[in-house]
Scaffold this active site. Structure first.
Site, PDB file in Angstrom:
ATOM      1  N   LYS A   1       1.858 -23.356 -75.688  1.00 34.60           N
ATOM      2  CA  LYS A   1       1.088 -22.231 -75.733  1.00 34.60           C
ATOM      3  C   LYS A   1       0.580 -22.027 -77.134  1.00 34.60           C
ATOM      4  CE  LYS A   1       4.263 -19.957 -72.414  1.00 34.60           C
ATOM      5  NZ  LYS A   1       5.318 -19.057 -72.442  1.00 34.60           N
TER       6      LYS A   1
ATOM      7  N   GLN B   1       9.994 -16.376 -75.856  1.00 37.08           N
ATOM      8  CA  GLN B   1       9.881 -16.986 -74.763  1.00 37.08           C
ATOM      9  C   GLN B   1      11.378 -16.767 -74.403  1.00 37.08           C
ATOM     10  OE1 GLN B   1       8.073 -19.332 -73.787  1.00 37.08           O
ATOM     11  NE2 GLN B   1       9.585 -19.715 -72.109  1.00 37.08           N
TER      12      GLN B   1
ATOM     13  N   ASP C   1       2.521 -10.218 -73.519  1.00 37.82           N
ATOM     14  CA  ASP C   1       3.267 -10.950 -72.253  1.00 37.82           C
ATOM     15  C   ASP C   1       3.458 -10.124 -71.139  1.00 37.82           C
ATOM     16  OD1 ASP C   1       4.092 -13.317 -71.109  1.00 37.82           O
ATOM     17  OD2 ASP C   1       6.155 -13.026 -71.842  1.00 37.82           O
TER      18      ASP C   1
END
Length: 284
Positions: free
Chosen positions: A56, A100, A123
């Protein structure tokens, strides 16, 4: 593969989307003097998570998006993680935040997600983001569901009036993709581990979304002829939730693993990071 089954190439579409995000990021940087910035937070040293974060961050660099990485030890507590995310939420130089996951069983993941400011939740993991997405208000979609909708649009699949069956009900994939499809006027059925006679439900699907995390769970027997099959599962060995070879003999459109939904997830993350920066720097 059946001659009627067409591959949905997420890699090629994601490349186009990232190029568009890069153009917007460059224009924003030129106008405001500040490049969009995504902060990534990783707890522990899980090799797969480290690989995802590295990927990413690399994509960010190619798209003209700054990245700031925060690596925390595996022993980090919920409180320490919440403090880190709160500080990033308050930092005006950070426009988007990615935690994450998974973060470890000793951490309250939901409490950590909720420490992310809604305007920086690129996200799409907070309660706020789920609510705004479900009601069609301005906010951020969960990245994988958002990528799936972009993939459907690109291949001319109109959800309105279709029966969509979602296999899986996770907070960041199954539930939100169902709500996005509902918002596009599909009739949505959720299936999960307590569903009896799974195939009886999936064989009714015009659009079948596999998002359960069980390798090759869905076979040709689960699929209505001509259905659109989206495999959002990822299991060790680059194996999806759909048995691709058999499913492709029944589907009209199908995503591969890898190269289908995965690239679209990252492309959506970068797009939403630029969106977040544009909103935060609007007055600059």
């Amino acid at each position: 593969m059946s001659p009627t089954a067409r591959l949905m190439d997420g890699t090629a579409l994601a490349r186009q989307i990232v190029e568009q995000a890069a153009e917007r990021a460059a224009a924003l940087t030129e106008r405001t003097g500040q490049a969009p910035c995504l902060a990534t937070v990783l707890v522990g040293e899980d090799p797969a998570s480290e690989t995802y974060v590295r990927m990413k961050r690399n994509r960010c660099g190619k798209a003209g998006i700054r990245s700031r990485h925060v690596a925390l030890p595996a022993a980090t507590t919920t409180g320490e993680l919440v403090d880190t995310l709160t500080a990033l939420s308050q930092d005006p130089e950070v426009h988007g935040i990615l935690l994450q996951h998974p973060v470890g069983p000793h951490i309250d993941e939901r409490a950590a997600f909720e420490a992310i400011a809604p305007e920086k939740d690129v996200d799409g993991v907070t309660y706020h983001s789920f609510a705004t997405m479900s009601f069609g208000a301005e906010g951020f979609a969960s990245c994988t569901p958002g990528g799936i909708l972009r993939l459907l649009d690109h291949y001319g699949v109109e959800p309105a009036g279709k029966h969509a069956v979602v296999v899986g009900r996770s907070a960041i994939l199954g539930k939100p993709v169902g709500m996005l499809l509902l918002g596009r006027n599909a009739t949505v059925t959720y299936c999960h581990s307590r569903t009896t006679d799974l195939a009886a439900h999936t064989r009714q699907a015009d659009i079948l979304i596999a998002a359960v995390g069980r390798p090759r769970l869905l076979t040709a027997d689960h699929i209505k002829p001509g259905a659109v099959v989206i495999d959002a599962g990822y299991n060790p060995g680059n194996i999806g939730d759909v048995d691709f070879d058999s499913a492709a003999t029944r589907a009209s459109l199908i995503t591969p693993v890898p190269g289908g939904v995965g690239p679209m997830t990252i492309a959506t993350l970068l797009t939403q990071t630029v969106d977040a920066a544009a909103r935060q720097l609007k007055g600059a």
